[in-house]
Design a protein around this motif. Structure first.
Motif, PDB file in Angstrom:
ATOM      1  N   LEU A  10       0.839  -1.188   0.000  1.00 14.61           N
ATOM      2  CA  LEU A  10       0.000   0.000   0.000  1.00 14.61           C
ATOM      3  C   LEU A  10       0.881   1.246   0.000  1.00 14.61           C
ATOM      4  CD1 LEU A  10      -2.863   1.251   0.336  1.00 14.61           C
ATOM      5  CD2 LEU A  10      -2.499   1.090   2.814  1.00 14.61           C
ATOM      6  N   VAL A  11       0.584   2.166  -0.886  1.00 17.63           N
ATOM      7  CA  VAL A  11       1.367   3.397  -0.983  1.00 17.63           C
ATOM      8  C   VAL A  11       0.411   4.556  -1.258  1.00 17.63           C
ATOM      9  CG1 VAL A  11       1.820   3.061  -3.449  1.00 17.63           C
ATOM     10  CG2 VAL A  11       3.378   4.461  -2.086  1.00 17.63           C
ATOM     11  N   GLN A  12       0.770   5.721  -0.810  1.00 15.62           N
ATOM     12  CA  GLN A  12      -0.067   6.891  -1.023  1.00 15.62           C
ATOM     13  C   GLN A  12       0.135   7.479  -2.410  1.00 15.62           C
ATOM     14  OE1 GLN A  12       0.757   9.557   2.257  1.00 15.62           O
ATOM     15  NE2 GLN A  12      -0.881   8.644   3.478  1.00 15.62           N
ATOM     16  N   VAL A  13      -0.875   8.215  -2.859  1.00 21.45           N
ATOM     17  CA  VAL A  13      -0.768   8.898  -4.144  1.00 21.45           C
ATOM     18  C   VAL A  13       0.494   9.763  -4.174  1.00 21.45           C
ATOM     19  CG1 VAL A  13      -1.802  10.672  -5.603  1.00 21.45           C
ATOM     20  CG2 VAL A  13      -3.233   8.904  -4.618  1.00 21.45           C
ATOM     21  N   GLY A  14       1.214   9.657  -5.278  1.00 20.93           N
ATOM     22  CA  GLY A  14       2.445  10.417  -5.423  1.00 20.93           C
ATOM     23  C   GLY A  14       3.669   9.733  -4.876  1.00 20.93           C
ATOM     24  N   LEU A  85       3.035   7.576  -8.134  1.00 24.25           N
ATOM     25  CA  LEU A  85       1.938   6.623  -8.292  1.00 24.25           C
ATOM     26  C   LEU A  85       0.581   7.297  -8.200  1.00 24.25           C
ATOM     27  CD1 LEU A  85       3.590   3.703  -6.368  1.00 24.25           C
ATOM     28  CD2 LEU A  85       2.693   3.572  -8.708  1.00 24.25           C
ATOM     29  N   LYS A  86      -0.348   6.746  -8.981  1.00 24.19           N
ATOM     30  CA  LYS A  86      -1.706   7.270  -9.072  1.00 24.19           C
ATOM     31  C   LYS A  86      -2.686   6.176  -8.656  1.00 24.19           C
ATOM     32  CE  LYS A  86      -0.242   9.763 -13.239  1.00 24.19           C
ATOM     33  NZ  LYS A  86      -0.516   9.978 -14.686  1.00 24.19           N
ATOM     34  N   PRO A  87      -3.902   6.564  -8.262  1.00 19.39           N
ATOM     35  CA  PRO A  87      -4.896   5.530  -7.906  1.00 19.39           C
ATOM     36  C   PRO A  87      -5.127   4.530  -9.041  1.00 19.39           C
ATOM     37  CG  PRO A  87      -5.633   7.672  -7.148  1.00 19.39           C
ATOM     38  CD  PRO A  87      -4.400   7.916  -7.972  1.00 19.39           C
ATOM     39  N   GLU A  88      -5.031   4.983 -10.276  1.00 17.35           N
ATOM     40  CA  GLU A  88      -5.247   4.080 -11.407  1.00 17.35           C
ATOM     41  C   GLU A  88      -4.114   3.090 -11.620  1.00 17.35           C
ATOM     42  OE1 GLU A  88      -5.433   7.412 -11.400  1.00 17.35           O
ATOM     43  OE2 GLU A  88      -4.663   8.290 -13.279  1.00 17.35           O
ATOM     44  N   ASP A  89      -3.034   3.213 -10.863  1.00 17.21           N
ATOM     45  CA  ASP A  89      -1.960   2.215 -10.894  1.00 17.21           C
ATOM     46  C   ASP A  89      -2.280   1.022  -9.995  1.00 17.21           C
ATOM     47  OD1 ASP A  89       0.358   4.933 -10.943  1.00 17.21           O
ATOM     48  OD2 ASP A  89      -0.230   3.681 -12.646  1.00 17.21           O
ATOM     49  N   THR A  90      -3.349   1.128  -9.215  1.00 16.18           N
ATOM     50  CA  THR A  90      -3.758   0.027  -8.351  1.00 16.18           C
ATOM     51  C   THR A  90      -4.106  -1.198  -9.195  1.00 16.18           C
ATOM     52  OG1 THR A  90      -4.570   1.486  -6.609  1.00 16.18           O
ATOM     53  CG2 THR A  90      -5.488  -0.744  -6.695  1.00 16.18           C
ATOM     54  N   ALA A  91      -3.434  -2.301  -8.914  1.00 18.41           N
ATOM     55  CA  ALA A  91      -3.618  -3.512  -9.700  1.00 18.41           C
ATOM     56  C   ALA A  91      -2.784  -4.637  -9.106  1.00 18.41           C
ATOM     57  CB  ALA A  91      -3.193  -3.276 -11.156  1.00 18.41           C
ATOM     58  N   VAL A  92      -3.032  -5.826  -9.599  1.00 17.96           N
ATOM     59  CA  VAL A  92      -2.108  -6.928  -9.352  1.00 17.96           C
ATOM     60  C   VAL A  92      -1.070  -6.883 -10.470  1.00 17.96           C
ATOM     61  CG1 VAL A  92      -1.805  -9.412  -9.154  1.00 17.96           C
ATOM     62  CG2 VAL A  92      -3.871  -8.326  -8.226  1.00 17.96           C
ATOM     63  N   TYR A  93       0.183  -6.867 -10.082  1.00 18.97           N
ATOM     64  CA  TYR A  93       1.281  -6.794 -11.040  1.00 18.97           C
ATOM     65  C   TYR A  93       1.889  -8.181 -11.230  1.00 18.97           C
ATOM     66  CZ  TYR A  93       1.068  -1.746 -11.200  1.00 18.97           C
ATOM     67  OH  TYR A  93       0.660  -0.439 -11.410  1.00 18.97           O
ATOM     68  N   TYR A  94       2.001  -8.579 -12.492  1.00 13.84           N
ATOM     69  CA  TYR A  94       2.498  -9.896 -12.837  1.00 13.84           C
ATOM     70  C   TYR A  94       3.828  -9.796 -13.576  1.00 13.84           C
ATOM     71  CZ  TYR A  94      -2.283 -11.467 -11.920  1.00 13.84           C
ATOM     72  OH  TYR A  94      -3.481 -11.742 -11.329  1.00 13.84           O
ATOM     73  N   CYS A  95       4.752 -10.605 -13.147  1.00 12.54           N
ATOM     74  CA  CYS A  95       6.025 -10.756 -13.842  1.00 12.54           C
ATOM     75  C   CYS A  95       5.849 -11.775 -14.974  1.00 12.54           C
ATOM     76  CB  CYS A  95       7.058 -11.243 -12.829  1.00 12.54           C
ATOM     77  SG  CYS A  95       8.672 -11.618 -13.497  1.00 12.54           S
ATOM     78  N   VAL A  96       6.453 -11.499 -16.113  1.00 12.25           N
ATOM     79  CA  VAL A  96       6.362 -12.416 -17.244  1.00 12.25           C
ATOM     80  C   VAL A  96       7.727 -12.653 -17.853  1.00 12.25           C
ATOM     81  CG1 VAL A  96       3.981 -11.806 -17.800  1.00 12.25           C
ATOM     82  CG2 VAL A  96       5.865 -10.536 -18.862  1.00 12.25           C
ATOM     83  N   ALA A  97       7.829 -13.788 -18.540  1.00 11.40           N
ATOM     84  CA  ALA A  97       9.084 -14.146 -19.191  1.00 11.40           C
ATOM     85  C   ALA A  97       8.790 -14.876 -20.493  1.00 11.40           C
ATOM     86  CB  ALA A  97       9.915 -15.043 -18.270  1.00 11.40           C
ATOM     87  N   ASP A  98       9.660 -14.644 -21.454  1.00 10.28           N
ATOM     88  CA  ASP A  98       9.502 -15.349 -22.719  1.00 10.28           C
ATOM     89  C   ASP A  98      10.863 -15.534 -23.378  1.00 10.28           C
ATOM     90  OD1 ASP A  98       6.886 -15.865 -24.694  1.00 10.28           O
ATOM     91  OD2 ASP A  98       8.820 -15.701 -25.697  1.00 10.28           O
ATOM     92  N   PRO A  99      11.166 -16.759 -23.805  1.00 10.22           N
ATOM     93  CA  PRO A  99      12.464 -17.003 -24.434  1.00 10.22           C
ATOM     94  C   PRO A  99      12.483 -16.709 -25.930  1.00 10.22           C
ATOM     95  CG  PRO A  99      11.318 -19.055 -24.169  1.00 10.22           C
ATOM     96  CD  PRO A  99      10.431 -18.002 -23.580  1.00 10.22           C
TER      97      PRO A  99
END
Length: 124
Positions: A10-14, A85-99
């Protein structure tokens, strides 16, 4: 390859927050790495990508100028540093990889490996 994301919270706006993703089970330097995010009720969207050697990066328009992706091939880890950071950045963040990816911009339907996600919440 297995991907384990961490560092959300959790982080505050900005404010700023850094998240990381540790990879195992593969030769990390052979993979283009990236981050997606998914907000409630929305589709997963590309956030940032980085080339195998780290010399090239790509960002979604929403991330340009505020987010920085980096990687440490010696530690098998990719990072996403987020600022202003903005409220619209609220999300689940997923790491991805591709060879196989050519370039550094991922499309969700073409990702080979997904991590489990880490929640980032920006409060106002």
């Amino acid at each position: 390859v297995q991907l384990q994301a961490s560092g959300g919270g959790l982080v505050q706006v900005g404010g700023s927050l850094g998240i990381s993703c540790a990879a195992s089970g593969g030769t990390f330097r052979n993979y283009v790495m990236g981050w997606f995010r998914q907000a409630p009720g929305k589709e997963r969207e590309f956030v940032a990508g980085i080339s195998r050697g780290g010399g090239s990066t790509d960002y979604a328009d929403s991330a340009k100028g505020r987010f920085t992706i980096s990687r440490d091939n010696a530690k098998n880890t990719v990072y996403l540093q987020m600022h202003s950071l903005k409220p619209e950045d609220t999300a689940v963040y997923y790491c991805v990889a591709d060879p196989f990816l050519r370039g550094t911009r991922f499309f969700a339907s073409e990702v080979s490996y997904w991590g489990q996600g880490t929640q980032v919440t920006v409060s106002s």
